[in-house]
Scaffold this active site. Structure first.
Site, mmCIF file in Angstrom:
data_model
loop_
_atom_site.group_PDB
_atom_site.id
_atom_site.type_symbol
_atom_site.label_atom_id
_atom_site.label_comp_id
_atom_site.label_asym_id
_atom_site.label_seq_id
_atom_site.Cartn_x
_atom_site.Cartn_y
_atom_site.Cartn_z
ATOM 1 N N HIS A 157 -50.523 8.757 15.281
ATOM 2 C CA HIS A 157 -50.128 9.787 14.634
ATOM 3 C C HIS A 157 -51.344 10.710 13.957
ATOM 4 O O HIS A 157 -51.034 11.163 12.872
ATOM 5 C CB HIS A 157 -49.003 9.367 13.471
ATOM 6 C CG HIS A 157 -47.888 8.828 13.970
ATOM 7 N ND1 HIS A 157 -46.684 8.495 13.422
ATOM 8 C CD2 HIS A 157 -47.354 8.213 15.080
ATOM 9 C CE1 HIS A 157 -45.796 7.851 13.921
ATOM 10 N NE2 HIS A 157 -46.161 7.859 15.223
ATOM 11 N N HIS B 32 -43.186 13.595 17.761
ATOM 12 C CA HIS B 32 -43.747 12.343 17.432
ATOM 13 C C HIS B 32 -45.232 12.485 17.329
ATOM 14 O O HIS B 32 -45.587 12.256 16.197
ATOM 15 C CB HIS B 32 -43.076 11.270 18.577
ATOM 16 C CG HIS B 32 -43.435 9.931 18.352
ATOM 17 N ND1 HIS B 32 -42.998 8.864 19.206
ATOM 18 C CD2 HIS B 32 -44.232 9.534 17.608
ATOM 19 C CE1 HIS B 32 -43.329 7.937 18.769
ATOM 20 N NE2 HIS B 32 -44.080 7.935 17.798
ATOM 21 N N ASP C 108 -64.832 18.763 29.022
ATOM 22 C CA ASP C 108 -65.245 17.516 29.463
ATOM 23 C C ASP C 108 -64.530 16.449 29.745
ATOM 24 O O ASP C 108 -65.017 15.691 30.350
ATOM 25 C CB ASP C 108 -66.476 17.224 28.313
ATOM 26 C CG ASP C 108 -67.533 18.246 28.586
ATOM 27 O OD1 ASP C 108 -68.285 17.980 27.488
ATOM 28 O OD2 ASP C 108 -67.862 18.899 29.533
ATOM 29 N N HIS D 170 -51.469 5.157 21.190
ATOM 30 C CA HIS D 170 -50.796 6.015 20.624
ATOM 31 C C HIS D 170 -51.135 6.177 19.209
ATOM 32 O O HIS D 170 -51.383 5.146 18.468
ATOM 33 C CB HIS D 170 -49.240 5.548 20.822
ATOM 34 C CG HIS D 170 -48.293 6.375 19.788
ATOM 35 N ND1 HIS D 170 -48.218 7.580 19.816
ATOM 36 C CD2 HIS D 170 -47.495 5.949 18.819
ATOM 37 C CE1 HIS D 170 -47.416 8.010 18.737
ATOM 38 N NE2 HIS D 170 -46.720 6.898 18.154
HETATM 39 O O1 LIG Z 1 -44.113 6.069 15.302
HETATM 40 C C1 LIG Z 1 -44.134 5.143 15.048
HETATM 41 C C2 LIG Z 1 -42.687 4.560 14.360
HETATM 42 O O2 LIG Z 1 -42.115 5.680 14.077
HETATM 43 C C3 LIG Z 1 -45.157 3.931 15.349
HETATM 44 O O3 LIG Z 1 -45.681 4.685 16.554
HETATM 45 C C4 LIG Z 1 -45.870 3.588 14.571
HETATM 46 O O4 LIG Z 1 -45.493 3.512 13.125
HETATM 47 C C5 LIG Z 1 -46.444 2.367 15.059
HETATM 48 O O5 LIG Z 1 -45.692 1.172 15.068
HETATM 49 P P1 LIG Z 1 -46.483 -0.212 15.306
HETATM 50 O O6 LIG Z 1 -46.754 -0.712 14.065
HETATM 51 O O7 LIG Z 1 -47.319 -0.123 16.455
HETATM 52 O O8 LIG Z 1 -44.918 -0.990 15.914
#
Ligand SMILES: O=C(CO)[C@@H](O)[C@@H](O)COP(=O)(O)O
Length: 239
Positions: free
Chosen positions: A96, A178, A119, A94
């Site tokens: 951002h 998100h 691909d 995950h």
């Molecule tokens: O989106 C968020 C917080 O809103 C989290 O994915 C990001 O800050 C990562 O948090 P962690 O350090 O993995 O707890």
């Protein structure tokens, strides 16, 4: 085996800033040892260049802490929900990352406009629906109990079920408001797919600026690229 998984998950996390996918600590990678029923995940809020295998967080599949002095990532429950729903998953990322997160904030999926995406993704990378208030919980929820992260995983699985999309064919999703989650057979392939997703988002954004009416790529070309590399429903790990 678990020590090796900690090394792999630690190094996969350290790849995130190298590929420009994270700012500060805004991202996390996990891996799973299904035989032991344990997940290894990035410790919450720890700087990537300070990460060591021994400080990875280890939890059981209910989220109970088994090893590690640090709290597991705040997204732990989302990772667990996806591993529980999709037995083929071996690694989840995950981030951002800017361009994919721009699509997630706009509530838009990343359409398959080119062979770069084709691909690795057999079609559009979908965006989930907005979460409902009861799924988000309230500000005074303790982070560990917040339903938001758990329900995020459930909404991702619900999105794929509603679309009839297989996670091995489209190894990633945008969580509305998100950001992106990507996955694969192991942490490395998950990171690889997260990088491709960010590249695709960047290129799509500019292609749609140049040609707002641009249709998704032809199905035949999409099939040719994806199936040539991965075969029908073949799950793949890309180093
Ligand atoms: O989106 C968020 C917080 O809103 C989290 O994915 C990001 O800050 C990562 O948090 P962690 O350090 O993995 O707890």
């Amino acid at each position: 085996m678990l020590e090796k998984l900690k090394e792999i998950v630690c190094e996969a996390n350290r790849q995130l800033p190298k590929y420009g996918l994270v700012t500060f600590t805004w991202g996390n990678v996990s891996g799973i040892d299904r035989e032991k029923g344990l997940m290894v995940i990035k410790p919450s809020g720890v700087e990537y260049d300070e990460m060591k295998p021994e400080n990875m967080a280890v939890v059981d599949l209910l989220g109970n802490r088994v090893e590690g002095i640090y709290k597991p990532s705040s997204d732990m429950a989302t990772h667990l929900a996806l591993y529980q729903a999709w037995p083929e998953l071996g690694g989840i990322v995950h981030t951002h990352s800017r361009w994919a997160t721009s699509f997630a904030q706009a509530g838009r999926g990343i359409p398959a406009l080119g062979t770069t995406q084709a691909d690795y993704f057999h079609g559009e990378i979908p965006c989930t629906r907005p979460m409902r208030p009861k799924e988000i919980g309230s500000p005074d929820d303790a982070a560990a109990e917040s339903p938001y992260e758990r329900e995020t995983g459930n909404v991702i699985v619900e999105t794929f079920r509603r679309l009839g999309t297989l996670p091995e064919e489209v190894p990633g999703v945008l969580v509305y408001s998100h950001g992106p989650f990507a996955w694969g057979t192991d942490p490395w392939s998950a990171v690889h797919n997260a990088v491709v997703m960010e590249e695709a988002a960047f290129m799509d954004f500019h292609s749609l600026m140049l040609e707002p009416q641009l249709p998704p790529m032809q199905r035949e070309l999409l099939d040719k690229h994806f199936l040539r590399k991965h075969g029908a429903h073949a799950y793949y790990g890309q180093k």
